[in-house]
Structure formats: C-alpha cells, structure tokens
Scaffold this motif. Structure first.
Motif, PDB file in Angstrom:
ATOM      1  N   GLU A 173       5.799  -3.513  -5.217  1.00  0.00           N
ATOM      2  CA  GLU A 173       5.195  -4.078  -6.425  1.00  0.00           C
ATOM      3  C   GLU A 173       4.872  -3.042  -7.494  1.00  0.00           C
ATOM      4  N   ARG A 193       2.076   3.404  -4.849  1.00  0.00           N
ATOM      5  CA  ARG A 193       0.830   3.804  -4.194  1.00  0.00           C
ATOM      6  C   ARG A 193       0.633   2.991  -2.914  1.00  0.00           C
ATOM      7  N   THR A 194       0.980   1.695  -2.987  1.00  0.00           N
ATOM      8  CA  THR A 194       0.826   0.875  -1.788  1.00  0.00           C
ATOM      9  C   THR A 194       2.103   0.960  -0.964  1.00  0.00           C
ATOM     10  N   LYS A 195       1.938   0.950   0.354  1.00  0.00           N
ATOM     11  CA  LYS A 195       3.099   1.024   1.249  1.00  0.00           C
ATOM     12  C   LYS A 195       3.131  -0.198   2.159  1.00  0.00           C
ATOM     13  N   ILE A 244      -0.147  -3.633   4.919  1.00  0.00           N
ATOM     14  CA  ILE A 244      -0.030  -2.777   3.745  1.00  0.00           C
ATOM     15  C   ILE A 244      -1.047  -1.655   3.828  1.00  0.00           C
ATOM     16  N   GLU A 245      -0.642  -0.487   3.358  1.00  0.00           N
ATOM     17  CA  GLU A 245      -1.580   0.616   3.279  1.00  0.00           C
ATOM     18  C   GLU A 245      -1.745   0.985   1.812  1.00  0.00           C
ATOM     19  N   THR A 246      -2.983   1.206   1.411  1.00  0.00           N
ATOM     20  CA  THR A 246      -3.233   1.577   0.022  1.00  0.00           C
ATOM     21  C   THR A 246      -4.322   2.640  -0.037  1.00  0.00           C
ATOM     22  N   PRO A 247      -4.186   3.581  -0.985  1.00  0.00           N
ATOM     23  CA  PRO A 247      -5.289   4.522  -1.185  1.00  0.00           C
ATOM     24  C   PRO A 247      -6.448   3.840  -1.924  1.00  0.00           C
TER      25      PRO A 247
END
Lengths: 392, 261
Positions: free
Chosen positions: A140, A256-258, B168-171
């Motif tokens: 996204e 930034r999101t994975k 999901i991974e997010t900072p």
C-alpha cells in the motif's frame, strides 16, 4: 460558515422540516429554527420556496483547474488476475469518457499480469502498467506514492477505484496527497457535461437518504465504487489499446509496512457474492432462532443465506452474511427478502438482482418498490408454505 | 505507550424511520451515541495502556455537545480528552476533518499509536483514518482484528481482508483502524464514572490548533453535497393476490416459468 433563516421571510410553512436529513429543524412561533449539529448540507435551502434560508457564500480557495483531461480507473489485481470490479469500473468509465469526449486509461500494478487485454476489451484506451516482483503483493505504501505521482504527471480529471479493502485503504491516502475530494462507495455516477463535473450519488446519513456529491474545484475528482454496483459491458476482444510501461523507481520508494503472511479464511467464507439465489432475513424475523426458517428455505432452493443490517448488529448472524451498503453488494438471479423493510442501505446492496421477491407484512415497506413479486403477508405463514410446496 | 483514540458522536440509529404519508423523518427517540466502531478503538487503546503503561487520550471533533462522548470515553478508561469545536469546523468533508485532526494531534505532542474505528455509521466512508495518517506522514494499517506484539518500536498485527487475514508489521508511530472482532468493549466503572463527571475537557478552536481557516469546515472541503433526496421508486412489480396458499402457488409458478428455480 453559518446558515441563517430570515425570520421576516419565513412563513413557517414547514417544507424545510421534511428536507433535513438529520431532523434538526423545528417550527417555533411560526418560524423555522435549526438546532445544533447542522452540517450545512443545503437540503433545506433547496426545499424553501421563499428563499428564506441562506448559507454564507463559500469561498473556494482553489480556482477550478480546467487543464485536467481524461478518466482513469485503478484496475485492482489479485495474483496475476484482474479483480472483477476492475472491468466493471472500466465499463462504467467508458460510458463517462464517451459523454465527456475524452480518453479512458487504466492503471495497473502487479507482477506477471495475465489479463490486461481485458481492460482494452471493456473499453480502456491506454494502460499505465507497473510490473515488478515487489508489487506481487498489495504494497500500500508503494501503491499510494506511485498512483499519486502518475496522477500528478498526467493530470486526469476523474479517478475511479474499487471500494475493496485495498481501495478503501490506499485511495484516501492518494486523495490526501493530492488535496482533492474523494467520495466513498458511490452507487451512481453521472456527468454534468456543462461543468465537466462528476455527479457522485451514494446513500448518506446512515443510508436513509441519497446524496449527490460534487468535487467542484479540485482535480482529479475521485470516487470509489463497491464491487457489483455497475454491470460489465459486453467485451470487444478485437479492441486494442496502448500499454505504457511505467518506470518504477524502486530505490526511491520503500514500504514501511510489511506483509509477513496471508491466511485464506475458509471457515468464515460465505459466498453470497457468488450465489445464484439468495434468501435473506431481516428484523421481521423477531428472534435469532427464527433464522432457521430462512436457512431451511435456502437449503431447499440451493440458495445462500443473507441478512439485512439489524440482525447482524444484534449478533443474530455473522457480518459475512450482511447485504447492503456496509455489507456486501450482491447481484444474484433471484433474491428473496423475508421480513426486510428495505432501507436505502439494504437496497443499495441488492437492487440490481435480476428477480426480487419480497415477503413483508407492511404493504408500505420500501422493499416492495424494487420487488418483481411481492407477497404482503406474515413470513411465518408464507415461508413454511414455500418450503412445503418446494419439497413436495 | 501513548495512544490517541479518535471518536465521533453520531445519531444513535441507522434505522431512521420515514413517515410514508408525509415523507418526513420520524425524530422521536433518536439519541446521539459514540460511533460504535470507535468504542472498539478506545477499548484497544485502554488495553495497550494496561499492558505497556503510558496514557490514552480521546479526541473528537464536533459541536459542543460532542463533549458527551469524551466523558463517556473517560468513564471507560481514557486518561484525557480533547474536544475540537469551532463553528468554522462545521460542514467538513473527510479531507477537512482529517486536516483538523492532524493539526490537533500535532499539538498534543508525542504519540506512539493512533487508533480509529473502521468507519462511522453515519458517513460510512472509512476515509478519515487513512487520510489522517497520510497528513501526519505515518504508516497506516486498516481493518485490524488483533494486535499480536509490540516490541522495539515495531508492531505486528492481524488485518482482515475480503478473503482472509494478513499478518502485517509496521514501525511506530502508526495509525490503525479496527474492526469489531478485535475486542469486547468494557462497561464504565464506578471510578470511571466519577472521574468522567469531574474531568475538565479542554475545547480547542481553529486558532488554538493553528488551523488555516481555508482548510477546515465547509471552506476546506473538496466535496459538497449538492442534492439530498429520498429515492422515489415507481412500483413496477406484481403484488400477488389471494390467500397465503394461493400467493405461494402463484409465486412458485412464476419462478418456475422464469426458470429461476
């Protein structure tokens, strides 16, 4: 911003009362009075025959930018395939582009995409394509930056996208970057040719009334549309167009999101969107256990079970069964509504069904306005008779 | 863990009745409530605070009476609340609303996470959360159904999409919008109710948040409603006559003739 009622002109006729979608107008001492909470929608102003209501003139700070041309559709993909909503929007986009006498472009992000020629068959003139292994999943952050950049470069006047989980998440971000208007979940799109404005109609205020929304001065005019709201046109496989491969500057944009994992949910899957026949129950069922009756009729007919919003809100049946503006939009060959009054919100999700049967004890229920066949009667009497007759 | 939760006051029913004789709205019994999806956002914020420490600030934009939803938020666990209220804010579309919230959030200072409900039940747009995140230039994850872990400035979550769920991974800092499945909101505690009663809720206007008046309210809105109407549909179908048995008989014959069943 203020709204004012000129008490010298107001006759206290009460026409404005009916127009207010929030019911905020009272007649006090023969004069209309507006309560706190007004959103300045202007409905009362239009309803007033005496021009007693004024909304302070709006100073739009952005001059109308008339240099934008063309209609764009963001064509969503899943794996190497197009999502059905993409060709639905291209079909609608073709109609709008013809009305405006402009070109229709699709924007497609993904990897090893297989069906892009279908976008031409349904009416696209050009496809802006970014094909890269990085985009095999819905990234996204990257989608947001890339779409915003392409729009800034090529300046379309209208951008349409599917109101899917993806579209509803990243399209608002594109609109925020471009500082332009976005209308969610449109059920009708038309063109005001004189002003080149997109007239965007959607259920509003909890789905009780319809509102037509415009993006007067800023460009592009952006809208999302739920799957199955618009019908596909007949594809013309001989139709060709131009594919423009867009340079994807990977280094400049990172996500930034994975996405670490995706698990397909098989337990919750209720395929009402793909069903040929749907039997739906509503508030008229009175009690959660009465949904059994709906399930029984559905089983006899080989149909899927649907619901209007109130039973879902009350926890009678899971959200995945909900048909309507905030649930799923469906278009089966046969839709049977039992004990559903037919709020605008529900009708928005099923009124394009080929044949609609309504069973309701209130002869004035709005559901009868869209029904092909209506039975005014007690569903607890009618439905068991149907089951018996179909079984026998 | 400093959490900001965005809440909206909405009309308490999605089933506004329309009097079919006069085509007017039946107003009786419509109360304002906290947007139901936002109660899950608040609950998640309070749970994170209980687990990781820090505080929860509830924030709402609306007319003066929207203060009610903020007192309710304090009664169910928010530590502080701020109301954004100014006549200049009225008539805002999602773009102007997101700008106003972003201005206010920049004024509140440091935060780790912003939580919003998936959408409101009156506007149903689901746009303000993602637009707000973009204006604050922080990552956003929508439709979150579970927060799995927060560690070392990274958050791992589960997100619902049409055909399943993603991990999901997010900072951090980040913004998330949450779905009903994430938790069960608690009821107000006695202590919470006492606290809510005496809480001082600051009201910030456009000047207080340094807002450009051309970017808030109807002036700052890109979209406007030009027409509101009750859909009028001509009744074209057939109302089946006779006893219930006869009606069902006719219906099934019609459906069979049309090869629908």
């Amino acid at each position: 911003m203020t709204i004012q009622i000129d008490s010298d002109i107001c006759t206290g006729c009460g026409n404005c009362l009916a127009s207010c979608p929030f019911g905020l107008i009272d007649i006090i001492d023969d004069k209309a009075h507006i309560d706190e909470g007004c959103t300045l929608c202007g409905a009362c102003q239009e309803a007033c025959e005496y021009d007693a209501i004024t909304i302070e003139a709006v100073t739009e700070t952005v001059a109308v930018d008339d240099s934008h041309r063309g209609i764009w559709v963001f064509a969503e993909t899943k794996g190497d395939r197009l999502k059905p909503v993409s060709t639905e929007l291209v079909s609608k986009g073709r109609e709008l582009a013809d009305t405006l006498g402009t070109e229709l472009c699709a924007v497609c992000f993904g990897h090893s995409l297989n069906e892009t020629e279908q976008l031409f068959a349904h009416g696209a003139d050009k496809i802006y394509l970014i094909d890269d292994p990085v985009l095999a999943n819905h990234q996204e952050d990257i989608y947001t930056r890339q779409l915003a950049r392409l729009i800034e470069q090529h300046r379309p006047e209208i951008v349409l996208a599917g109101a899917t989980a993806l579209g509803r998440s990243f399209i608002p971000r594109v609109a925020a970057i471009l500082k332009t208007g976005l209308t969610a979940d449109c059920t009708g799109l038309e063109i005001d040719t004189e002003r080149r404005l997109l007239l965007q109609t959607r259920p509003a205020f909890g789905g009780n009334v319809m509102a037509t929304i415009i993006c007067q001065a800023r460009r592009p005019q952006m809208a999302t549309v739920r799957p199955r709201v618009f019908k596909k046109n007949t594809p013309d496989q001989s139709r060709k167009g131009e594919i423009i491969s867009v340079d994807f500057n990977k280094e400049s944009i990172t996500s930034r999101t994975k996405i670490l994992d995706f698990v397909e949910d098989l337990t919750e899957k209720v395929n009402i969107e793909d069903a040929d026949i749907i039997v739906s129950g509503g508030r008229g069922l009175d009690k959660p256990e009465n949904f059994k009756l709906i399930e029984e009729l559905a089983a006899v007919m080989g149909a899927a079970v649907g619901s209007s919003r109130p039973p879902v809100d009350d926890g009678w049946i899971p959200y995945s069964h909900q048909v309507g503006q905030t649930g799923k939009t469906v278009c089966p060959r046969l839709y049977i509504a039992c004990g559903i009054s037919g709020s605008v919100q529900h009708l928005a999700g099923m009124q394009t069904s080929d044949t609609i049967v309504a069973i309701n004890n209130d002869p004035n229920a709005p559901i009868f306005e869209v029904a092909t066949y209506g039975i005014v009667g007690d569903l607890f009497e009618v439905v068991p008779l149907m089951i018996k007759k179909l079984k026998g | 863990m400093n959490v900001l939760v965005c809440l909206k006051q909405v009309p308490g029913t999605t089933q506004v009745q329309i009097d079919s004789e006069t085509n007017t709205l039946v107003r009786e019994g419509i109360k304002n409530i906290v947007n139901p999806f936002d109660t899950y956002a608040l609950e998640e914020g309070v749970r994170l605070k209980e687990q990781y420490g820090g505080k929860v600030t509830a924030i709402s934009m609306g007319p003066p009476q929207a203060e009610e939803v903020l007192r309710e938020a304090i009664s169910t666990g928010a530590d502080e609340a701020v109301l954004l209220s100014d006549s200049a804010f009225s008539g805002a579309d999602t773009l102007a609303t997101a700008y106003t919230l972003a201005q206010a959030i920049n004024k509140t200072g440091e935060y780790d996470l912003i939580i919003c409900g998936r959408q409101t039940i009156d506007g149903d747009t689901a746009q303000v959360g993602p637009e707000l995140a973009e204006m604050l230039d922080i990552p956003v994850v929508t439709y979150v159904s579970r927060i799995e872990e927060i560690d070392n400035g990274q958050m791992r979550l589960q997100r619902m999409v049409e055909d399943g769920y993603e991990t999901i991974e997010t900072p951090l800092p980040a913004l998330i919008t949450v779905v009903k499945e994430i938790n069960t909101p608690r009821l107000p505690s006695l202590r919470g109710l006492t606290k809510a009663k005496s809480a001082v809720i600051p009201v910030w206007d456009a000047a207080e948040i340094g807002a450009d008046l051309n970017m808030v309210g109807r002036n700052g809105s890109a979209t406007w409603v030009t027409r509101i109407f009750f859909p009028q549909r001509a009744r074209q179908g057939e109302i089946l006559e006779g006893s219930p048995e006869e009606q069902v008989e006719t219906l099934i014959n019609r459906l069979r003739d049309g090869q629908l069943i």
